[in-house]
Design an enzyme around this catalytic site. Sequence first.
Site, mmCIF file in Angstrom:
data_model
loop_
_atom_site.group_PDB
_atom_site.id
_atom_site.type_symbol
_atom_site.label_atom_id
_atom_site.label_comp_id
_atom_site.label_asym_id
_atom_site.label_seq_id
_atom_site.Cartn_x
_atom_site.Cartn_y
_atom_site.Cartn_z
ATOM 1 C CD GLU A 89 9.398 32.965 60.976
ATOM 2 O OE1 GLU A 89 8.325 32.935 60.349
ATOM 3 O OE2 GLU A 89 10.500 32.805 60.437
ATOM 4 C CB CYS A 102 18.931 31.741 65.282
ATOM 5 S SG CYS A 102 18.949 33.089 64.119
ATOM 6 C CB CYS A 109 14.847 44.224 59.346
ATOM 7 S SG CYS A 109 16.464 45.048 59.368
ATOM 8 C CB CYS A 113 19.540 43.538 53.033
ATOM 9 S SG CYS A 113 20.436 44.433 54.322
ATOM 10 C CB CYS A 116 17.356 39.961 54.046
ATOM 11 S SG CYS A 116 16.752 39.657 55.706
ATOM 12 C CD GLU A 164 21.679 45.764 62.386
ATOM 13 O OE1 GLU A 164 21.826 44.788 61.628
ATOM 14 O OE2 GLU A 164 22.548 46.118 63.191
ATOM 15 C CB SER A 195 24.706 38.963 63.233
ATOM 16 O OG SER A 195 24.843 39.197 61.847
ATOM 17 C CB SER A 218 25.868 41.177 57.340
ATOM 18 O OG SER A 218 25.407 40.361 58.394
ATOM 19 C CG LEU A 219 32.034 43.557 54.414
ATOM 20 C CD1 LEU A 219 31.885 44.570 55.534
ATOM 21 C CD2 LEU A 219 33.500 43.139 54.296
ATOM 22 C CG HIS A 220 26.174 40.656 52.513
ATOM 23 N ND1 HIS A 220 26.314 39.331 52.877
ATOM 24 C CD2 HIS A 220 25.269 41.179 53.390
ATOM 25 C CE1 HIS A 220 25.523 39.080 53.910
ATOM 26 N NE2 HIS A 220 24.896 40.175 54.249
ATOM 27 C CG ASN A 294 19.574 30.225 52.849
ATOM 28 O OD1 ASN A 294 19.819 29.084 52.452
ATOM 29 N ND2 ASN A 294 20.141 30.733 53.928
ATOM 30 C CB CYS A 337 20.972 33.165 56.892
ATOM 31 S SG CYS A 337 22.076 32.402 58.031
HETATM 32 N N1 SAH Z 1 20.435 42.196 60.737
HETATM 33 C C1 SAH Z 1 21.559 41.437 61.103
HETATM 34 C C2 SAH Z 1 21.239 40.082 61.695
HETATM 35 C C3 SAH Z 1 20.145 39.254 61.046
HETATM 36 S S1 SAH Z 1 20.466 38.597 59.464
HETATM 37 C C4 SAH Z 1 22.525 41.303 59.938
HETATM 38 O O1 SAH Z 1 22.143 41.615 58.825
HETATM 39 O O2 SAH Z 1 23.661 40.913 60.181
HETATM 40 C C5 SAH Z 1 21.560 37.224 59.764
HETATM 41 C C6 SAH Z 1 22.475 36.924 58.576
HETATM 42 O O3 SAH Z 1 21.744 36.356 57.484
HETATM 43 C C7 SAH Z 1 23.153 38.145 58.029
HETATM 44 O O4 SAH Z 1 24.508 37.874 57.790
HETATM 45 C C8 SAH Z 1 22.422 38.363 56.733
HETATM 46 O O5 SAH Z 1 23.175 39.113 55.825
HETATM 47 C C9 SAH Z 1 22.190 36.969 56.278
HETATM 48 N N2 SAH Z 1 21.172 36.844 55.230
HETATM 49 C C10 SAH Z 1 20.100 37.620 55.041
HETATM 50 N N3 SAH Z 1 19.386 37.173 53.983
HETATM 51 C C11 SAH Z 1 20.027 36.095 53.501
HETATM 52 C C12 SAH Z 1 19.769 35.188 52.438
HETATM 53 N N4 SAH Z 1 18.680 35.304 51.680
HETATM 54 N N5 SAH Z 1 20.647 34.191 52.238
HETATM 55 C C13 SAH Z 1 21.730 34.048 53.027
HETATM 56 N N6 SAH Z 1 22.015 34.851 54.054
HETATM 57 C C14 SAH Z 1 21.179 35.883 54.287
HETATM 58 FE FE1 SF4 Z 2 17.813 43.548 58.228
HETATM 59 FE FE2 SF4 Z 2 19.932 41.912 58.473
HETATM 60 FE FE3 SF4 Z 2 17.909 41.348 56.775
HETATM 61 FE FE4 SF4 Z 2 19.563 43.369 56.227
HETATM 62 S S1 SF4 Z 2 20.104 41.193 56.350
HETATM 63 S S2 SF4 Z 2 17.327 43.424 56.055
HETATM 64 S S3 SF4 Z 2 19.952 44.151 58.264
HETATM 65 S S4 SF4 Z 2 17.778 41.449 58.980
#
Ligand code: SAH
Ligand code: SF4
Length: 349
Positions: A89, A102, A109, A113, A116, A164, A195, A218-220, A294, A337
Site C-alpha cells: 500500500e 508514504c 514486516c 510491534c 502495528c 522496516e 522512519s 519510532s521510540l514509543h 490508530n 500509521c
Molecule cells: N517500520 C518503520 C516505518 C513504518 S511505521 C517504523 O516503525 O518506524 C510508521 C510509523 O507508524 C512508526 O512510527 C510506527 O511506530 C507507527 N505506528 C505503527 N502502528 C501504529 C498504530 N497502530 N498507531 C499509530 N502509529 C503506529
Molecule cells: Fe514494522 Fe514499523 Fe510496524 Fe514495527 S511499527 S512492525 S517496525 S512497520
Amino acid sequence: MPTVYDLTRDQLTDRLVSWGEPAFRGKQLWTQLWKRAATYDQMSDVSPTLRERLASDLPLGVEVLDERTADKGATRKSLLRLGGKHVIETVLMGYRDRVTVCVSSQVGCAMGCGFCATGQMGLESNLTAGEIAAQVVWARREAARLPESTPRRLSNVVFMGMGEPMANYRPVRDAVTRLMDPTGMRVGARHITVSTVGLVPGIRRLGNDHPRVSLAVSLHAADDELRNELVPPNRMHPLAELEAAIAAWRERTRRRPTIEWAMIDGVNDSDEQAGKLAPIAYRLRAHVNLIPLNPTPGWSDRPSSTPRIESFVRVLEAGGVNVTVRDTRGRRIDAACGQLRLGHEFGSA
Ligand code: SAH
Ligand code: SF4
C-alpha cells in the site's frame, strides 16, 4: 520481473542499444520516466513499436489494484502490485502547502510491534529499489488528481508505509539515490524522511550514505522494560545504544532527528514516561511527534485521551522539548500509521 525503474541510466541505455536503438534514446527515455513521470502510453516521441517492446520487456511495474479516498479526496490509499508480484500500500496525502507520499519498503514486516497492522502480518518479502522508487514516480503522476485545495505537486517522501526500511537497507538506499538524481526526479534530500524502529546499523549507514536525508525513530517507550515489550527489536538494540546511534547521526549530519511515539492509553502515555522521554529528546535536540494510536484488528488497546495527551505534552515542554501531535488523517480508510496491511480492508470490498 525487474521493473524499468530498477535500471540505472547506463543500464537502460545499454539495453536499448542492444535492441538496435541509438544511444540518445536511453537519455530520452530516462527523462520521460523519471522527470516527466510519463507512462509508456504518454510517450508520443517514442515509436509505438518501441513502446510495445518496452511495456512487455521493461514494464513500469505498477498496477493499481484498488483505491480508497478520505478527507474529500485529499488522502488516497492505493493498493499496488509492484513488479508483477509484490502487493503493498502507498498513501498520498495532500495538505494545503504540500503533498506527501508514504511509501512501503517491504511486503509486511518482521519486527513484530504488536500494535502495528503491518507487523501483525509478518514479513512476506523485500521490495527492490525500483519498486520503492516506482511508488514515488507513480505518486508524482497521481498528485495531479488531488483536489484544488492542495498544491497538486508531490513535494515530500516519507518511508512510513509497510515495512522496516533499515531491514531492507540497500534497496532503500538505492531508491533514495534514484529519487534525488539531478537528471531525474530531483527530490530534495530534506524532503525525504526515513522512519526506523531503531535498527542501529541502519541509522549509521543512512547517516554516511545520505547525510542530508531526514531521520525519524519510532521510540514509543523511554525505558527498556516497556520498550522490549512494545518494540521487540529493542532487545537487540537497547535504548542506551539507540540514543548513542541517534546522537552520532546528529553529529554526522547536523540535522534534527524526529522521535515518533504512538500514544497508547494506559500503556506508554503516563507523565512518568514523558518524564523519562524528556531528557532523552532534549539531549538529542529531537523533535517529538506524538501519534494517537490508530486501531488495528489484532490489538485491543485504545488511543490516549486528549487530556492525557495534553498532560504528556506539558511534561515534555517543561523539559525544553519541541513536540507536535500528528493528525490522524486517513483513519477512516485505514490509511493512518500502522494500519497498512494487505487484504483485510481491501479484501472485503
Ligand atoms: N517500520 C518503520 C516505518 C513504518 S511505521 C517504523 O516503525 O518506524 C510508521 C510509523 O507508524 C512508526 O512510527 C510506527 O511506530 C507507527 N505506528 C505503527 N502502528 C501504529 C498504530 N497502530 N498507531 C499509530 N502509529 C503506529
Ligand atoms: Fe514494522 Fe514499523 Fe510496524 Fe514495527 S511499527 S512492525 S517496525 S512497520
